[in-house]
Design an enzyme around this catalytic site. Structure first.
Site, PDB file in Angstrom:
ATOM      1  N   HIS A  13       0.855  -1.210   0.000  1.00  0.00           N
ATOM      2  CA  HIS A  13       0.000   0.000   0.000  1.00  0.00           C
ATOM      3  C   HIS A  13       0.882   1.248   0.000  1.00  0.00           C
ATOM      4  O   HIS A  13       1.391   1.649   1.044  1.00  0.00           O
ATOM      5  CB  HIS A  13      -0.913  -0.008   1.239  1.00  0.00           C
ATOM      6  CG  HIS A  13      -1.918   1.099   1.258  1.00  0.00           C
ATOM      7  ND1 HIS A  13      -3.234   0.899   1.639  1.00  0.00           N
ATOM      8  CD2 HIS A  13      -1.822   2.421   0.963  1.00  0.00           C
ATOM      9  CE1 HIS A  13      -3.889   2.043   1.573  1.00  0.00           C
ATOM     10  NE2 HIS A  13      -3.054   2.992   1.169  1.00  0.00           N
ATOM     11  N   HIS A  15       1.439   5.429  -1.753  1.00  0.00           N
ATOM     12  CA  HIS A  15       1.020   6.576  -2.565  1.00  0.00           C
ATOM     13  C   HIS A  15       2.287   7.238  -3.094  1.00  0.00           C
ATOM     14  O   HIS A  15       3.118   7.694  -2.304  1.00  0.00           O
ATOM     15  CB  HIS A  15       0.224   7.581  -1.725  1.00  0.00           C
ATOM     16  CG  HIS A  15      -1.017   6.990  -1.131  1.00  0.00           C
ATOM     17  ND1 HIS A  15      -2.222   6.966  -1.797  1.00  0.00           N
ATOM     18  CD2 HIS A  15      -1.224   6.374   0.052  1.00  0.00           C
ATOM     19  CE1 HIS A  15      -3.129   6.364  -1.033  1.00  0.00           C
ATOM     20  NE2 HIS A  15      -2.550   5.988   0.089  1.00  0.00           N
ATOM     21  N   ARG A  17       1.965   9.681  -5.663  1.00  0.00           N
ATOM     22  CA  ARG A  17       1.586  10.966  -6.289  1.00  0.00           C
ATOM     23  C   ARG A  17       2.128  11.025  -7.716  1.00  0.00           C
ATOM     24  O   ARG A  17       2.273  10.007  -8.382  1.00  0.00           O
ATOM     25  CB  ARG A  17       2.062  12.178  -5.476  1.00  0.00           C
ATOM     26  CG  ARG A  17       1.856  12.096  -3.972  1.00  0.00           C
ATOM     27  CD  ARG A  17       0.443  11.870  -3.551  1.00  0.00           C
ATOM     28  NE  ARG A  17       0.324  11.933  -2.084  1.00  0.00           N
ATOM     29  CZ  ARG A  17      -0.638  11.365  -1.399  1.00  0.00           C
ATOM     30  NH1 ARG A  17      -1.592  10.673  -2.006  1.00  0.00           N
ATOM     31  NH2 ARG A  17      -0.688  11.476  -0.098  1.00  0.00           N
ATOM     32  N   ASN A  41      -5.168   7.248  -6.205  1.00  0.00           N
ATOM     33  CA  ASN A  41      -5.908   8.478  -5.880  1.00  0.00           C
ATOM     34  C   ASN A  41      -5.142   9.739  -6.282  1.00  0.00           C
ATOM     35  O   ASN A  41      -4.850  10.600  -5.470  1.00  0.00           O
ATOM     36  CB  ASN A  41      -6.289   8.511  -4.391  1.00  0.00           C
ATOM     37  CG  ASN A  41      -5.088   8.433  -3.449  1.00  0.00           C
ATOM     38  OD1 ASN A  41      -4.040   7.887  -3.803  1.00  0.00           O
ATOM     39  ND2 ASN A  41      -5.239   8.954  -2.251  1.00  0.00           N
ATOM     40  N   LYS A  99      -9.370  -0.480  -6.427  1.00  0.00           N
ATOM     41  CA  LYS A  99      -9.465   0.142  -5.103  1.00  0.00           C
ATOM     42  C   LYS A  99     -10.798   0.831  -4.902  1.00  0.00           C
ATOM     43  O   LYS A  99     -11.208   1.668  -5.716  1.00  0.00           O
ATOM     44  CB  LYS A  99      -8.320   1.165  -4.966  1.00  0.00           C
ATOM     45  CG  LYS A  99      -8.293   1.926  -3.655  1.00  0.00           C
ATOM     46  CD  LYS A  99      -7.785   1.078  -2.506  1.00  0.00           C
ATOM     47  CE  LYS A  99      -7.923   1.766  -1.158  1.00  0.00           C
ATOM     48  NZ  LYS A  99      -6.801   2.671  -0.862  1.00  0.00           N
ATOM     49  N   HIS A 136     -10.599   1.082   1.148  1.00  0.00           N
ATOM     50  CA  HIS A 136     -10.427   2.028   2.257  1.00  0.00           C
ATOM     51  C   HIS A 136     -11.653   1.784   3.129  1.00  0.00           C
ATOM     52  O   HIS A 136     -12.764   2.176   2.771  1.00  0.00           O
ATOM     53  CB  HIS A 136     -10.363   3.478   1.764  1.00  0.00           C
ATOM     54  CG  HIS A 136     -10.224   4.447   2.904  1.00  0.00           C
ATOM     55  ND1 HIS A 136      -9.041   5.044   3.235  1.00  0.00           N
ATOM     56  CD2 HIS A 136     -11.136   4.866   3.821  1.00  0.00           C
ATOM     57  CE1 HIS A 136      -9.224   5.800   4.313  1.00  0.00           C
ATOM     58  NE2 HIS A 136     -10.485   5.716   4.681  1.00  0.00           N
ATOM     59  N   HIS A 174      -5.052  -0.833   5.576  1.00  0.00           N
ATOM     60  CA  HIS A 174      -4.740  -0.093   6.808  1.00  0.00           C
ATOM     61  C   HIS A 174      -5.767  -0.304   7.918  1.00  0.00           C
ATOM     62  O   HIS A 174      -6.442   0.628   8.327  1.00  0.00           O
ATOM     63  CB  HIS A 174      -4.490   1.396   6.540  1.00  0.00           C
ATOM     64  CG  HIS A 174      -5.483   2.110   5.659  1.00  0.00           C
ATOM     65  ND1 HIS A 174      -6.845   1.992   5.801  1.00  0.00           N
ATOM     66  CD2 HIS A 174      -5.305   2.966   4.618  1.00  0.00           C
ATOM     67  CE1 HIS A 174      -7.447   2.755   4.906  1.00  0.00           C
ATOM     68  NE2 HIS A 174      -6.539   3.346   4.166  1.00  0.00           N
ATOM     69  N   ASP A 247       1.160   2.423   3.685  1.00  0.00           N
ATOM     70  CA  ASP A 247       0.313   3.594   3.424  1.00  0.00           C
ATOM     71  C   ASP A 247       1.155   4.863   3.434  1.00  0.00           C
ATOM     72  O   ASP A 247       0.694   5.920   3.867  1.00  0.00           O
ATOM     73  CB  ASP A 247      -0.852   3.671   4.418  1.00  0.00           C
ATOM     74  CG  ASP A 247      -1.904   4.691   4.003  1.00  0.00           C
ATOM     75  OD1 ASP A 247      -1.913   5.093   2.816  1.00  0.00           O
ATOM     76  OD2 ASP A 247      -2.707   5.085   4.858  1.00  0.00           O
ATOM     77  N   HIS A 251       2.717  14.283   1.750  1.00  0.00           N
ATOM     78  CA  HIS A 251       2.077  15.593   1.557  1.00  0.00           C
ATOM     79  C   HIS A 251       3.139  16.633   1.916  1.00  0.00           C
ATOM     80  O   HIS A 251       3.861  16.457   2.915  1.00  0.00           O
ATOM     81  CB  HIS A 251       0.890  15.777   2.512  1.00  0.00           C
ATOM     82  CG  HIS A 251      -0.289  14.883   2.230  1.00  0.00           C
ATOM     83  ND1 HIS A 251      -1.226  15.166   1.254  1.00  0.00           N
ATOM     84  CD2 HIS A 251      -0.676  13.726   2.792  1.00  0.00           C
ATOM     85  CE1 HIS A 251      -2.148  14.217   1.237  1.00  0.00           C
ATOM     86  NE2 HIS A 251      -1.837  13.320   2.162  1.00  0.00           N
TER      87      HIS A 251
END
Ligand code: NCD
Ligand code: ZN
Ligand code: ZN
Length: 344
Positions: A13, A15, A17, A41, A99, A136, A174, A247, A251
Site C-alpha cells: 500500500h 502513494h 503521487r 488516488n 481500489k 479504504h 490499513h 500507506d 504531503h
C-alpha cells in the site's frame, strides 16, 4: 551486534503521487521494497487501463538505475467504472487490483463510490476474473463518529459484499481496530489486511501530545491503545492474513501544517525500521519475514522475492524530511529520531 536476514520485502500500500513529488519518493520505496501496490488516488484519479499504463511508466522512469523494483497498479473505482476495461487491463497485466474509496472518505476520494450497490456489476466481473478488491474501510457519515467509521464499514459494506460475492478476494487496507482484526480472521483465506507502521507505533494520544500534531494525522485516524495492542499482536502473529502495507502518503509540509491539514504519514524512508522496532519489542523478529515478505505475495498469488536483505541492530538518526525541489519538504515518520536498525 544482532543481524537479521530476510527476503526482500514488498509494500502492499503506497502513494507515489505524480510529477516532482513522485520523483523524490519512488527512490525511497525502491530502495527497501521489491514491489509495491500503487494507490490510484491522483488528481484526476487513475480510472482506466490506459491511465494506469502511462502512470506505471512515469514511476518506472523514477526508479534509480540499478534498483530492482516493480510497481503494481490499481484501478480507482467510481460509480461509472467500465468493467470490461478493468478486467482486460487485469488480463494484460496492467492492473493488479481495484481500489474502493467510499466517496469523501480520504485524500482525493471525491470521485469514489457513492454507494456500494452502484458497483455490484463491476464486483461481479472482478469476482469472475479474479481481480482483488482493495478497500479504504471507512463509512463516512455526518452522524457517525470518526472513531467508529471502520466498524460501521465492516457491518454495512464489507460483510454484505463478502456474502454477495463469495469468490471475491478482498483486502481491508490499513486496519486500525480490533474489529478489523476480528473480521479478517473470520474470513481467513479470502480477506487480507495491511497494517501501517504508525498504527502499530502510536495510539490517538499521539495526535495531541503537548499540542496538535499534524504529522500524526492520517486516515483512518489513530485509535485507542486497546486497538493498537490487538494490531501489534496480529501483525506479529505470523498469520497469513496480515501483511506489510505502509500507506506511505507524502504531503508537502505546508499542506499538513495548515488550518485544514492533509491526512497522511510519509513513511517510505523509515518504514522497515519502524516495523522492526515493533517486532523486536514484541519478541517476534523470527516472524518479521512472514509479515513483510511472504504473506503479501501468497495472498496475491505471486512468488516471494528471491533476493535477501540484511539489517543490523545499529542505531542511526532518521532523516527529518525529503526535499522536493521548488516545492518544499515532506516530513518523515520518525524523522530526526534514533532508530535501532540499519540496512547492512
Ligand atoms: C492517504 C493519502 O494521502 O493519499 N492518506 C491517509 O491518511 N492514509 C489516503 C488513504 O490511504 O486513505
Ligand atoms: Zn485509505
Ligand atoms: Zn493509503
Amino acid at each position: 551486534m544482532k543481524t537479521l536476514t530476510f527476503r526482500r520485502p514488498d509494500d502492499w500500500h503506497v502513494h507515489f503521487r505524480d510529477g516532482a513529488v513522485l520523483r523524490q519518493v519512488v527512490p525511497a520505496t525502491a530502495r527497501d521494497f521489491g514491489r509495491a501496490i500503487v494507490m490510484p488516488n491522483l488528481v484526476p484519479p487513475v480510472t482506466t487501463a490506459a491511465m494506469a499504463a502511462a502512470y506505471r511508466e512515469r514511476i518506472v522512469a523514477a526508479v534509480p538505475s540499478g534498483a530492482r523494483f516493480t510497481p503494481l497498479m490499481t484501478c480507482y473505482l467510481t460509480d461509472g467504472t467500465d468493467a470490461d476495461d478493468l478486467v482486460s487491463g487485469h488480463a494484460r497485466g496492467i492492473f493488479t487490483a481495484a481500489k474502493l474509496y467510499p466517496a469523501h472518505a480520504t485524500t482525493n476520494s471525491q470521485h469514489g463510490v457513492s454507494s456500494i450497490d452502484k458497483i455490484h456489476p463491476v464486483l461481479g466481473a472482478m469476482e469472475k476474473a479474479g481481480v482483488p478488491l482493495l478497500t479504504h474501510g471507512e463509512l463516512v457519515r455526518k452522524d457517525v463518529d470518526i472513531f467508529d467509521r471502520e466498524r460501521l464499514f465492516i457491518d454495512r459494506v464489507l460483510e454484505p459484499t463478502l456474502k454477495r460475492f463469495p469468490g471475491l478476494k478482498v483486502v481491508m487496507e490499513h486496519i486500525t481496530t480490533k474489529d478489523g482484526v476480528e473480521v479478517v480472521r473470520a474470513h481467513r483465506g479470502r480477506l487480507g489486511a495491511t497494517i501501517t507502521p504508525q498504527h502499530l507505533l502510536y495510539n490517538r494520544n499521539a495526535l495531541f501530545e503537548g499540542g496538535l500534531r499534524p504529522h500524526m494525522y492520517c486516515l483512518p485516524v489513530l485509535k485507542r491503545e486497546e486497538h493498537r495492542l490487538v494490531l501489534r499482536a496480529a501483525a506479529t502473529s505470523g498469520e497469513a492474513s496480515f501483511f506489510l502495507g505502509t500507506d506511505t502518503a507524502p504531503h508537502l509540509r505546508h499542506l499538513k501544517e495548515a488550518a485544514c491539514g492533509c491526512a497522511g504519514v510519509f513513511s517510505a524512508l523509515t518504514a522497515v525500521q519502524a516495523y522492526l522496532r515493533v517486532f523486536a519489542e514484541e519478541n517476534a523478529l523470527d516472524r518479521f519475514e512472514s509479515f513483510a515478505s511472504l504473506n503479501g505475495p501468497a495472498f496475491y498469488g505471486l512468488p516471494p522475492n528471491e533476493e535477501t536483505v540484511t539489517y543490523v541492530e545499529k542505531p542511526s538518526v532518521a532523516p527529518e524530511a525529503v526535499e522536493v525541489p521548488d516545492e518544499g519538504p515532506i516530513v518523515c515518520l520518525l524523522g530526526g529520531e534514533t532508530v535501532e536498525w540499519s540496512r547492512a
